[in-house]
Design an enzyme around this catalytic site. Structure first.
Site, PDB file in Angstrom:
ATOM      1  N   GLN A 139      -5.149  -0.525  -4.300  1.00 30.73           N
ATOM      2  CA  GLN A 139      -5.801  -1.676  -4.938  1.00 30.73           C
ATOM      3  C   GLN A 139      -6.614  -1.258  -6.164  1.00 30.73           C
ATOM      4  O   GLN A 139      -6.681  -1.978  -7.163  1.00 30.73           O
ATOM      5  CB  GLN A 139      -6.696  -2.372  -3.906  1.00 30.73           C
ATOM      6  CG  GLN A 139      -7.257  -3.699  -4.413  1.00 30.73           C
ATOM      7  CD  GLN A 139      -8.102  -4.400  -3.362  1.00 30.73           C
ATOM      8  OE1 GLN A 139      -7.825  -4.298  -2.170  1.00 30.73           O
ATOM      9  NE2 GLN A 139      -9.132  -5.107  -3.791  1.00 30.73           N
ATOM     10  N   CYS A 184       0.844  -1.194   0.000  1.00 35.86           N
ATOM     11  CA  CYS A 184       0.000   0.000   0.000  1.00 35.86           C
ATOM     12  C   CYS A 184       0.882   1.247   0.000  1.00 35.86           C
ATOM     13  O   CYS A 184       1.826   1.348   0.778  1.00 35.86           O
ATOM     14  CB  CYS A 184      -0.918  -0.063   1.217  1.00 35.86           C
ATOM     15  SG  CYS A 184      -0.943   1.381   2.234  1.00 35.86           S
ATOM     16  N   GLU A 185       0.600   2.157  -0.908  1.00 32.75           N
ATOM     17  CA  GLU A 185       1.471   3.320  -1.051  1.00 32.75           C
ATOM     18  C   GLU A 185       1.265   4.362   0.042  1.00 32.75           C
ATOM     19  O   GLU A 185       2.057   5.284   0.177  1.00 32.75           O
ATOM     20  CB  GLU A 185       1.287   3.968  -2.435  1.00 32.75           C
ATOM     21  CG  GLU A 185      -0.031   4.669  -2.653  1.00 32.75           C
ATOM     22  CD  GLU A 185      -0.144   5.230  -4.067  1.00 32.75           C
ATOM     23  OE1 GLU A 185       0.638   4.819  -4.927  1.00 32.75           O
ATOM     24  OE2 GLU A 185      -1.026   6.081  -4.276  1.00 32.75           O
ATOM     25  N   HIS A 186       0.209   4.226   0.822  1.00 38.27           N
ATOM     26  CA  HIS A 186      -0.030   5.206   1.894  1.00 38.27           C
ATOM     27  C   HIS A 186       0.738   4.869   3.162  1.00 38.27           C
ATOM     28  O   HIS A 186       1.143   5.755   3.901  1.00 38.27           O
ATOM     29  CB  HIS A 186      -1.526   5.295   2.212  1.00 38.27           C
ATOM     30  CG  HIS A 186      -2.334   5.732   1.035  1.00 38.27           C
ATOM     31  ND1 HIS A 186      -3.513   5.126   0.670  1.00 38.27           N
ATOM     32  CD2 HIS A 186      -2.109   6.696   0.115  1.00 38.27           C
ATOM     33  CE1 HIS A 186      -3.983   5.708  -0.422  1.00 38.27           C
ATOM     34  NE2 HIS A 186      -3.149   6.655  -0.780  1.00 38.27           N
ATOM     35  N   HIS A 187       0.918   3.575   3.434  1.00 34.93           N
ATOM     36  CA  HIS A 187       1.567   3.169   4.680  1.00 34.93           C
ATOM     37  C   HIS A 187       2.786   2.281   4.452  1.00 34.93           C
ATOM     38  O   HIS A 187       3.467   1.910   5.400  1.00 34.93           O
ATOM     39  CB  HIS A 187       0.564   2.427   5.567  1.00 34.93           C
ATOM     40  CG  HIS A 187      -0.687   3.213   5.839  1.00 34.93           C
ATOM     41  ND1 HIS A 187      -1.843   3.058   5.103  1.00 34.93           N
ATOM     42  CD2 HIS A 187      -0.932   4.184   6.740  1.00 34.93           C
ATOM     43  CE1 HIS A 187      -2.764   3.902   5.562  1.00 34.93           C
ATOM     44  NE2 HIS A 187      -2.239   4.587   6.544  1.00 34.93           N
ATOM     45  N   HIS A 193      -5.743  -5.763   3.755  1.00 32.23           N
ATOM     46  CA  HIS A 193      -4.732  -4.716   3.895  1.00 32.23           C
ATOM     47  C   HIS A 193      -4.187  -4.698   5.318  1.00 32.23           C
ATOM     48  O   HIS A 193      -4.938  -4.459   6.262  1.00 32.23           O
ATOM     49  CB  HIS A 193      -5.328  -3.358   3.543  1.00 32.23           C
ATOM     50  CG  HIS A 193      -5.677  -3.228   2.088  1.00 32.23           C
ATOM     51  ND1 HIS A 193      -5.023  -2.362   1.244  1.00 32.23           N
ATOM     52  CD2 HIS A 193      -6.585  -3.878   1.326  1.00 32.23           C
ATOM     53  CE1 HIS A 193      -5.530  -2.473   0.014  1.00 32.23           C
ATOM     54  NE2 HIS A 193      -6.478  -3.386   0.046  1.00 32.23           N
ATOM     55  N   CYS A 248      -2.457  -2.495   6.637  1.00 34.15           N
ATOM     56  CA  CYS A 248      -2.580  -1.165   7.261  1.00 34.15           C
ATOM     57  C   CYS A 248      -3.934  -1.021   7.946  1.00 34.15           C
ATOM     58  O   CYS A 248      -4.078  -0.262   8.890  1.00 34.15           O
ATOM     59  CB  CYS A 248      -2.347  -0.052   6.234  1.00 34.15           C
ATOM     60  SG  CYS A 248      -3.514  -0.003   4.878  1.00 34.15           S
TER      61      CYS A 248
HETATM   62 ZN    ZN Z   1      -2.577   1.659   3.680  1.00 34.31          ZN
END
Ligand code: ZN
Length: 205
Positions: free
Chosen positions: A137, A96-99, A165, A167
């Protein structure tokens, strides 16, 4: 001890390909991060950790070096078959590119050929090439669909991804078992009947 496993784990066979300089730079940064997080980077168990993580991250994100459209073009065959082709339960290991935490699940891909087919294993390789990047995703789903549509030019493409996920599971809302489903379709799959047939086929065990 750990180095002796390198040849046996297929995942680590690529270690020699890692650029030494890049690995050292990433490793230095991880060393700093570990210290900033309050750990003693020179204790025995952590001595080689920055370097291991540097290699591991390069492996997990190796998709940037790959060209999924070219993978399909290299294995395109002329064929008059015009029924649905489905590859289901393709394992997904993405980040995941956010976390920068993993999301893990399965992709199901279908297409209806329009003169050209590709090797079934190539579909799985395309999924992997896009998954091994920093992702969300939703975009992963669309990129797989677009790649197949742009190269094989089929009558339609369908992609469904189901993933968990980390995260979400390890932090934030801590929804331990929630599964996120995304889907994207082109052409013939925009018709309800065709889409339903695809969903029925990927749902059967
Ligand atoms: Zn994430």
């Amino acid at each position: 001890m750990e180095d002796s496993y390198n040849g046996d784990l297929s995942g680590y066979k690529r270690i020699d390909r890692f650029d030494q300089k890049v690995t050292e730079q990433i490793s230095d940064h991880y060393s700093e991060i570990i210290q900033l997080l309050g750990e003693n980077v020179s204790r025995e168990g952590l001595l080689k950790t920055p370097q291991r993580v540097a290699k591991s991250m390069q492996f997990l994100l190796q998709g940037y070096d790959q060209d999924p459209e070219q993978m399909l073009r290299d294995a395109m065959f002329h064929e008059e078959y015009r029924q649905m082709v489905i590859v289901k339960d393709i394992e997904i290991y993405s980040m995941c590119e956010h976390h920068m935490l993993p999301f893990i699940g399965k992709a199901h891909v279908g297409y209806i050929p329009n003169g050209y087919i590709t090797g079934l294993s190539k579909i799985a390789r395309v999924v992997d090439a896009f998954a091994r990047r920093l992702q969300v995703q939703e975009r992963l789903t669309s990129q797989i669909k677009d790649c197949i549509q742009n190269t094989l030019n089929p009558l339609g493409v369908a992609v469904v991804i189901e993933a968990q996920h980390l995260c979400m599971q390890m932090r934030g809302v801590q929804k331990q078992h929630s599964v996120t489903t995304t889907s994207d379709f082109t052409g013939a799959f925009e018709r309800v009947a065709t889409r339903e047939e695809f969903i029925r086929l990927i749902s059967s065990k």
